[in-house]
Design a protein around this motif. Structure first.
Motif, short mmCIF file in Angstrom:
data_model
loop_
_atom_site.label_atom_id
_atom_site.label_comp_id
_atom_site.label_asym_id
_atom_site.label_seq_id
_atom_site.Cartn_x
_atom_site.Cartn_y
_atom_site.Cartn_z
N PRO A 17 128.26 5.87 1.12
CA PRO A 17 129.38 5.07 0.64
C PRO A 17 129.80 5.37 -0.81
O PRO A 17 130.81 4.85 -1.27
CB PRO A 17 128.83 3.65 0.72
CG PRO A 17 127.37 3.82 0.42
CD PRO A 17 127.00 5.13 1.08
N ASP A 18 129.05 6.18 -1.51
CA ASP A 18 129.29 6.41 -2.92
C ASP A 18 129.99 7.75 -3.15
O ASP A 18 130.13 8.56 -2.23
CB ASP A 18 127.97 6.38 -3.69
CG ASP A 18 127.19 5.11 -3.46
OD1 ASP A 18 127.83 4.05 -3.27
OD2 ASP A 18 125.95 5.16 -3.46
N LYS A 19 130.39 8.00 -4.38
CA LYS A 19 131.00 9.27 -4.75
C LYS A 19 130.24 9.82 -5.95
O LYS A 19 129.99 9.09 -6.91
CB LYS A 19 132.47 9.09 -5.09
CG LYS A 19 133.17 10.40 -5.41
CD LYS A 19 134.65 10.19 -5.67
CE LYS A 19 135.29 11.53 -6.00
NZ LYS A 19 136.70 11.38 -6.37
N VAL A 20 129.90 11.11 -5.88
CA VAL A 20 129.16 11.76 -6.96
C VAL A 20 129.87 13.04 -7.39
O VAL A 20 130.67 13.60 -6.64
CB VAL A 20 127.71 12.09 -6.56
CG1 VAL A 20 126.92 10.83 -6.22
CG2 VAL A 20 127.65 13.08 -5.41
N ARG A 21 129.53 13.48 -8.59
CA ARG A 21 129.96 14.79 -9.08
C ARG A 21 128.70 15.53 -9.50
O ARG A 21 127.91 15.02 -10.31
CB ARG A 21 130.90 14.66 -10.27
CG ARG A 21 131.40 16.01 -10.81
CD ARG A 21 132.36 15.88 -12.00
NE ARG A 21 133.46 15.00 -11.65
CZ ARG A 21 133.73 13.85 -12.27
NH1 ARG A 21 133.00 13.45 -13.28
NH2 ARG A 21 134.75 13.10 -11.90
N VAL A 22 128.50 16.72 -8.96
CA VAL A 22 127.31 17.51 -9.27
C VAL A 22 127.75 18.72 -10.09
O VAL A 22 128.64 19.46 -9.68
CB VAL A 22 126.59 17.98 -7.99
CG1 VAL A 22 125.33 18.76 -8.34
CG2 VAL A 22 126.26 16.80 -7.09
N THR A 23 127.12 18.87 -11.25
CA THR A 23 127.44 20.01 -12.11
C THR A 23 126.20 20.86 -12.36
O THR A 23 125.07 20.38 -12.27
CB THR A 23 128.01 19.55 -13.47
OG1 THR A 23 127.08 18.65 -14.09
CG2 THR A 23 129.35 18.87 -13.30
N ARG A 24 126.46 22.12 -12.66
CA ARG A 24 125.38 23.07 -12.95
C ARG A 24 125.65 23.65 -14.32
O ARG A 24 126.79 24.00 -14.64
CB ARG A 24 125.39 24.17 -11.89
CG ARG A 24 124.27 25.18 -12.01
CD ARG A 24 124.20 26.08 -10.79
NE ARG A 24 123.90 25.26 -9.61
CZ ARG A 24 124.38 25.50 -8.40
NH1 ARG A 24 125.17 26.53 -8.19
NH2 ARG A 24 124.07 24.71 -7.39
N ALA A 25 124.61 23.76 -15.12
CA ALA A 25 124.76 24.33 -16.46
C ALA A 25 125.43 25.69 -16.35
O ALA A 25 125.13 26.48 -15.46
CB ALA A 25 123.40 24.46 -17.14
N GLY A 26 126.36 25.93 -17.27
CA GLY A 26 127.18 27.13 -17.18
C GLY A 26 126.55 28.37 -17.77
O GLY A 26 126.89 28.78 -18.69
N GLY A 27 125.51 28.90 -17.44
CA GLY A 27 125.04 30.20 -17.88
C GLY A 27 124.99 30.44 -19.38
O GLY A 27 124.62 29.58 -20.16
N LEU A 44 129.65 23.99 -14.43
CA LEU A 44 130.37 24.28 -13.20
C LEU A 44 130.21 23.11 -12.24
O LEU A 44 129.09 22.67 -11.98
CB LEU A 44 129.80 25.55 -12.57
CG LEU A 44 130.28 25.92 -11.18
CD1 LEU A 44 131.75 26.33 -11.21
CD2 LEU A 44 129.44 27.05 -10.63
N VAL A 45 131.32 22.58 -11.72
CA VAL A 45 131.24 21.51 -10.71
C VAL A 45 130.95 22.18 -9.36
O VAL A 45 131.74 22.98 -8.88
CB VAL A 45 132.55 20.70 -10.63
CG1 VAL A 45 132.48 19.68 -9.50
CG2 VAL A 45 132.83 20.01 -11.95
#
Length: 136
Positions: A17-27, A44-45
């Motif tokens: 039921p939720d909304k998330v945003r996952v990011t990764r460290a950009g190099g 980076l998303v």
């Protein structure tokens, strides 16, 4: 016969039921043209969408230096994602953007392991630890 698609649709509707945003460290660091200094690259998303956040406590029993057994309870979290979500990696950061539980919004978590895989994938399960509360 197991209807994997039907179970995946059920999970998508009722368990995420939720909304998330996952990011990764950009190099590597990049040059800031205004200051002339190296700064961290923009993260980076890797995923943005529906998810389900569920607490999971772990009891860890270990032997200390003195030989005595100690028990520790650590709070962990499971993140359920649609089966077609991008694969998350260790150290990816998860930000809760929208949630049924208003206190969850703005919290961040760190992915601690690669997502679970299965011969009958219906959803993705990723394990996390709470990291911080977002400033926004």
């Amino acid at each position: 016969m197991l209807n994997v698609r039907g179970i995946a649709r059920f999970a998508d509707r009722h368990m995420m039921p939720d909304k998330v945003r996952v990011t990764r460290a950009g190099g590597e660091e990049v040059l800031d043209p205004e200051t002339g200094e190296l700064v961290p690259a923009v993260p980076l998303v890797v995923f943005e969408g529906k998810a389900g956040l569920y607490p999971q406590q772990e009891k860890i029993r270990s032997r200390g230096r003195d030989g005595a057994w100690t028990e520790e309870v650590r709070a962990g979290y499971r993140l359920l994602l649609p089966v077609d979500a991008a694969e998350l990696e260790e150290h990816d950061e998860v930000l809760v953007v929208e949630a049924r539980d208003a206190q969850a919004v703005g919290r961040t978590y760190e992915v601690t392991t690669l997502g679970e895989v299965s011969s009958f994938p219906m959803l993705r399960t990723v394990w996390m630890e709470q990291h911080d509360r977002s400033a926004s």
